[in-house]
Motif scaffolding. Structure first.
Motif, mmCIF file in Angstrom:
data_model
loop_
_atom_site.group_PDB
_atom_site.id
_atom_site.type_symbol
_atom_site.label_atom_id
_atom_site.label_comp_id
_atom_site.label_asym_id
_atom_site.label_seq_id
_atom_site.Cartn_x
_atom_site.Cartn_y
_atom_site.Cartn_z
ATOM 1 N N ARG A 74 0.828 -1.208 0.000
ATOM 2 C CA ARG A 74 0.000 0.000 0.000
ATOM 3 C C ARG A 74 0.862 1.257 0.000
ATOM 4 O O ARG A 74 0.364 2.352 -0.232
ATOM 5 C CB ARG A 74 -0.945 0.056 1.208
ATOM 6 C CG ARG A 74 -0.762 -1.035 2.191
ATOM 7 C CD ARG A 74 -1.503 -0.757 3.449
ATOM 8 N NE ARG A 74 -2.815 -1.367 3.363
ATOM 9 C CZ ARG A 74 -3.880 -0.843 3.919
ATOM 10 N NH1 ARG A 74 -3.795 0.312 4.524
ATOM 11 N NH2 ARG A 74 -5.014 -1.449 3.870
ATOM 12 N N PHE A 79 -5.462 6.383 1.848
ATOM 13 C CA PHE A 79 -6.537 5.622 2.495
ATOM 14 C C PHE A 79 -7.900 5.959 1.902
ATOM 15 O O PHE A 79 -8.757 5.097 1.758
ATOM 16 C CB PHE A 79 -6.527 5.850 4.014
ATOM 17 C CG PHE A 79 -5.566 4.936 4.712
ATOM 18 C CD1 PHE A 79 -5.824 3.569 4.805
ATOM 19 C CD2 PHE A 79 -4.386 5.409 5.250
ATOM 20 C CE1 PHE A 79 -4.920 2.715 5.419
ATOM 21 C CE2 PHE A 79 -3.481 4.555 5.860
ATOM 22 C CZ PHE A 79 -3.744 3.202 5.945
ATOM 23 N N TYR A 89 -8.103 4.024 -1.254
ATOM 24 C CA TYR A 89 -8.374 2.597 -0.975
ATOM 25 C C TYR A 89 -9.839 2.387 -0.617
ATOM 26 O O TYR A 89 -10.474 1.437 -1.047
ATOM 27 C CB TYR A 89 -7.506 2.079 0.183
ATOM 28 C CG TYR A 89 -6.038 2.066 -0.081
ATOM 29 C CD1 TYR A 89 -5.531 1.707 -1.326
ATOM 30 C CD2 TYR A 89 -5.129 2.403 0.915
ATOM 31 C CE1 TYR A 89 -4.176 1.714 -1.561
ATOM 32 C CE2 TYR A 89 -3.762 2.407 0.682
ATOM 33 C CZ TYR A 89 -3.296 2.056 -0.553
ATOM 34 O OH TYR A 89 -1.961 2.050 -0.794
ATOM 35 N N LYS A 90 -10.357 3.329 0.198
ATOM 36 C CA LYS A 90 -11.746 3.223 0.641
ATOM 37 C C LYS A 90 -12.690 3.363 -0.551
ATOM 38 O O LYS A 90 -13.665 2.605 -0.674
ATOM 39 C CB LYS A 90 -12.027 4.322 1.687
ATOM 40 C CG LYS A 90 -13.120 3.941 2.656
ATOM 41 C CD LYS A 90 -13.249 5.007 3.725
ATOM 42 C CE LYS A 90 -14.493 4.782 4.541
ATOM 43 N NZ LYS A 90 -14.700 5.816 5.542
ATOM 44 N N PRO A 147 -8.423 -4.089 3.570
ATOM 45 C CA PRO A 147 -7.488 -3.579 4.557
ATOM 46 C C PRO A 147 -6.591 -4.640 5.173
ATOM 47 O O PRO A 147 -5.669 -4.333 5.893
ATOM 48 C CB PRO A 147 -8.402 -2.965 5.614
ATOM 49 C CG PRO A 147 -9.668 -3.741 5.507
ATOM 50 C CD PRO A 147 -9.798 -4.144 4.079
#
Lengths: 67, 255
Positions: free
Chosen positions: A34, B77, B80-81, B87
């Motif tokens: 990530r 984030f 990603y959401k 996660p």
């Protein structure tokens, strides 16, 4: 010391496929990083810029905060 | 750690008592474990595909907010959401799974001993408590490992190689060093696709055949799961390369 850690990180990157294949074999979970750069590259750059101890510490903080 | 090893061993013993066949016990244990993990694995495989799709957007964020780490993380984030990326694919779950892998290995090697199983360790032509002397299971374990390694190969490439555009000599030298390291790691990664199956065959000949049976079942399960959720992956690339190589070698050879 920093050269040894850099070598260990390079070996880890070389064994990345081995780790991934083993974990996909047993658990079937696929992984993606990530962060950019990846943690191994980040640790190596931090060690080069800030020395071994600070670089390693920052690397550990990043790895163990990645859920 | 010991507690979890004993837990796995006792589950295996319980299943074996009910089923009465060690081979079927191991197959059922593997399938049950993988079925229990499906709620985690399915989103992670889907997320891997999504991550490839959003990689350009991540690079843009890196360029835009590279100096402000907190903002960069927040924006990542959010991305990603937005794309519903799993996660549970971070470093910590991987470390935990590596730990469980060691525990599982210990549980299986403890369970698969002749003293523990007595005369109930037969399955087909095999004595699952001893290494497979016919080499069939070790070869199957290596072959399935090779297919899986090819399927997931595109996800393992080395990224982050720095383009050497800097005017500073010191930075250029550091970049060259980093590129050298990345090339060495990339070379090791390519070779690992071929080395890992060989290592698997070797280890399968050294440990009880039950462990090799477990490995074959779990890897074949992963191959099926990977194929259903994200297709043949790297196999397509390697098949095309092999066809190209065979074509140029046997059909276009100079006369």
């Amino acid at each position: 010391m920093s050269r040894l850690i850099t070598l260990i990180i390079t070996v880890y990157q070389g064994l990345f496929n081995v780790k991934t294949t083993l974990l996909v074999s047993v658990f079937g979970v696929s992984y993606h990083c990530r962060h950019q750069p990846s943690c191994s590259v980040y640790v190596r750059r931090q060690i080069e810029q800030n020395g071994t101890i600070v670089g390693l510490w920052r690397g550990c903080v990043r790895v163990f905060s990645c859920w | 750690m010991l507690g979890i090893t004993e837990l796995f061993s006792s589950v295996l013993l319980e299943i074996n008592t009910v089923v009465g066949n060690l081979g079927l016990t191991l197959i059922l244990f593997t399938l049950a474990l993988r079925a229990a993990l499906l709620p985690l694995t399915v989103p992670s495989i889907k997320a891997q595909g999504k991550m490839r799709q959003i990689q350009p957007e991540l690079s843009k964020l890196q360029k835009k907010f590279g100096k402000n780490k907190q903002k960069l993380q927040k924006k990542q984030f959010e991305l990603y959401k937005k794309h519903n990326v799993n996660p549970l694919a971070g470093c910590v779950p991987q470390i935990i799974q590596l730990g469980i892998l060691i525990v599982l290995f210990r549980a299986l090697t403890t369970f698969l001993t002749p003293d523990n199983l007595g005369s109930t360790s037969r399955f087909l032509w095999l004595d699952l408590a001893r290494p497979d002397s016919s080499f069939i299971l070790p070869v199957l374990a290596g072959a399935s490992q090779f297919i899986l390694a090819l399927m997931i190969a595109p996800g393992g490439e080395i990224r982050d190689t720095v383009p050497n555009k800097s005017k500073s000599k010191q930075v250029q030298q550091a970049n060259r060093q980093e590129e050298g390291m990345a090339q060495m790691a990339a070379m090791m990664q390519k070779q690992s696709i071929y080395v890992l199956p060989i290592v698997t065959v070797f280890f399968s000949t050294q440990f009880p055949a039950g462990l090799a049976l477990y490995w074959v079942v779990t890897t074949v399960f992963s191959i099926g799961q990977q194929y259903v959720l994200s297709g043949p992956g790297g196999i397509t690339v390697y098949t095309q390369r092999a066809r190209h190589w065979l074509g140029s070698k046997y059909f276009n050879a100079p006369r």
